[in-house]
Design a protein around this motif. Structure first.
Motif, PDB file in Angstrom:
ATOM      1  N   ARG A 198       0.856  -1.195   0.000  1.00  0.00           N
ATOM      2  CA  ARG A 198       0.000   0.000   0.000  1.00  0.00           C
ATOM      3  C   ARG A 198       0.893   1.247   0.000  1.00  0.00           C
ATOM      4  O   ARG A 198       2.040   1.201   0.407  1.00  0.00           O
ATOM      5  N   GLU A 229      -2.562  -8.270  10.907  1.00  0.00           N
ATOM      6  CA  GLU A 229      -3.974  -8.615  10.860  1.00  0.00           C
ATOM      7  C   GLU A 229      -4.153 -10.131  11.094  1.00  0.00           C
ATOM      8  O   GLU A 229      -3.194 -10.881  11.220  1.00  0.00           O
ATOM      9  N   TYR A 259      -4.802  -7.865   2.057  1.00  0.00           N
ATOM     10  CA  TYR A 259      -5.782  -7.221   2.907  1.00  0.00           C
ATOM     11  C   TYR A 259      -6.286  -5.966   2.206  1.00  0.00           C
ATOM     12  O   TYR A 259      -5.498  -5.061   1.919  1.00  0.00           O
ATOM     13  N   GLU A 282       2.759  -6.568  14.813  1.00  0.00           N
ATOM     14  CA  GLU A 282       1.424  -5.968  14.824  1.00  0.00           C
ATOM     15  C   GLU A 282       0.825  -6.265  13.455  1.00  0.00           C
ATOM     16  O   GLU A 282       1.171  -5.618  12.467  1.00  0.00           O
TER      17      GLU A 282
HETATM   18  P1  5GP Z   1      -2.767  -0.290   7.551  1.00  0.00           P
HETATM   19  O1  5GP Z   1      -2.957  -0.212   6.070  1.00  0.00           O
HETATM   20  O2  5GP Z   1      -3.896   0.361   8.309  1.00  0.00           O
HETATM   21  O3  5GP Z   1      -1.402   0.183   8.008  1.00  0.00           O
HETATM   22  O4  5GP Z   1      -2.804  -1.827   7.940  1.00  0.00           O
HETATM   23  C1  5GP Z   1      -3.868  -2.637   7.545  1.00  0.00           C
HETATM   24  C2  5GP Z   1      -3.829  -3.927   8.307  1.00  0.00           C
HETATM   25  O5  5GP Z   1      -2.660  -4.688   7.941  1.00  0.00           O
HETATM   26  C3  5GP Z   1      -3.734  -3.730   9.825  1.00  0.00           C
HETATM   27  O6  5GP Z   1      -4.690  -4.602  10.420  1.00  0.00           O
HETATM   28  C4  5GP Z   1      -2.331  -4.130  10.152  1.00  0.00           C
HETATM   29  O7  5GP Z   1      -2.216  -4.678  11.458  1.00  0.00           O
HETATM   30  C5  5GP Z   1      -2.094  -5.203   9.117  1.00  0.00           C
HETATM   31  N1  5GP Z   1      -0.671  -5.484   8.906  1.00  0.00           N
HETATM   32  C6  5GP Z   1       0.382  -4.645   9.027  1.00  0.00           C
HETATM   33  N2  5GP Z   1       1.521  -5.296   8.792  1.00  0.00           N
HETATM   34  C7  5GP Z   1       1.195  -6.587   8.526  1.00  0.00           C
HETATM   35  C8  5GP Z   1       1.959  -7.769   8.214  1.00  0.00           C
HETATM   36  O8  5GP Z   1       3.186  -7.782   8.144  1.00  0.00           O
HETATM   37  N3  5GP Z   1       1.260  -8.895   7.999  1.00  0.00           N
HETATM   38  C9  5GP Z   1      -0.082  -8.954   8.064  1.00  0.00           C
HETATM   39  N4  5GP Z   1      -0.655 -10.140   7.858  1.00  0.00           N
HETATM   40  N5  5GP Z   1      -0.817  -7.873   8.357  1.00  0.00           N
HETATM   41  C10 5GP Z   1      -0.199  -6.704   8.589  1.00  0.00           C
END
Ligand code: 5GP
Length: 206
Positions: A40, A102, A75, A100
């Motif tokens: 992203r 998902e 995600y 941290e």
């Molecule tokens: P954001 O785009 O809001 O930073 O993150 C979206 C989601 O991706 C959040 O729930 C965050 O915890 C999750 N996320 C961040 N880093 C990782 C990762 O390395 N692996 C996974 N599976 N999820 C992640």
């Protein structure tokens, strides 16, 4: 030497994982934080290598192909993943590391590291969660809707976790997490493993 703990902090987007982690950094400076890779785009104020390693889809797919990811998940249209080497080196050096991530990713980590400590951060309610996702003001309505749908599905997976921490108030949530880490360090298994090792060394010396 005892290995460090692999702590996974998970829960729906918007529950406050990032905020809780930032406060934990101050309260538990000895804890190491895993920096994830993502496809992203950076949000305002985010820095490459600090908040995330920002990658193209090709770069990310290459990391997966090389086995460089401990876990990864798609995600809401983007890839997120945990670089493997850093996590393994940290726990092998006896330090605790926190991821941290998902929920799908957390469940994949559980397959590889069932001995990890899996903490699910809960919103006080779904209404509060929606207010938090909307209030961030960075996402379009479509993204908010898909994040809410994913959140409801994710909350169902809490049964696979070791601990549930309600994020009603950040200080209190951090305090609960600190208590969990302290308790995990007192698990008898950790002492039995190092006791067995030192008895073995003593009998080899004798
Ligand atoms: P954001 O785009 O809001 O930073 O993150 C979206 C989601 O991706 C959040 O729930 C965050 O915890 C999750 N996320 C961040 N880093 C990782 C990762 O390395 N692996 C996974 N599976 N999820 C992640």
């Amino acid at each position: 030497m005892n290995k460090g703990l692999l702590i996974v902090l998970s829960g729906p987007s918007g529950v406050g994982k990032g905020t809780v982690c930032s406060m934990l950094r101050h309260k538990m400076p000895e804890l190491v934080y895993s920096v994830s890779a993502t496809t992203r785009l950076p949000r305002q104020g985010e820095t490459d290598g600090i908040n995330y390693f920002f990658k193209s889809r090709e770069q990310f797919q290459d990391m997966i192909a090389r086995g460089a990811m401990l876990e990864h998940a798609e995600y809401v249209g983007n890839y997120y993943g945990t670089p493997r080497d850093f996590v393994e080196q940290t726990i092998n050096s006896g330090k605790d590391i926190i991821l941290e991530i998902e929920v799908q990713g957390a469940l994949k980590v559980k397959e590889t590291f069932p001995q990890g400590v899996f903490i699910f951060l809960m919103p006080p309610s779904l209404d509060v969660l929606k207010q938090r996702i909307t209030g961030r003001g960075t996402e379009s309505q479509d993204i908010i809707d898909s994040r809410m749908t994913v959140a409801a599905e994710e909350i169902n997976l809490i049964r696979y976790y070791d601990y549930a921490v309600v994020n009603d108030e950040i200080d209190a949530a951090c305090h609960r997490i600190q208590s969990i880490v302290t308790a995990e360090h007192c698990r008898k298994e950790r002492y039995l493993a190092s006791l067995a090792e030192s008895m073995q060394t003593a009998s080899e010396k004798a």
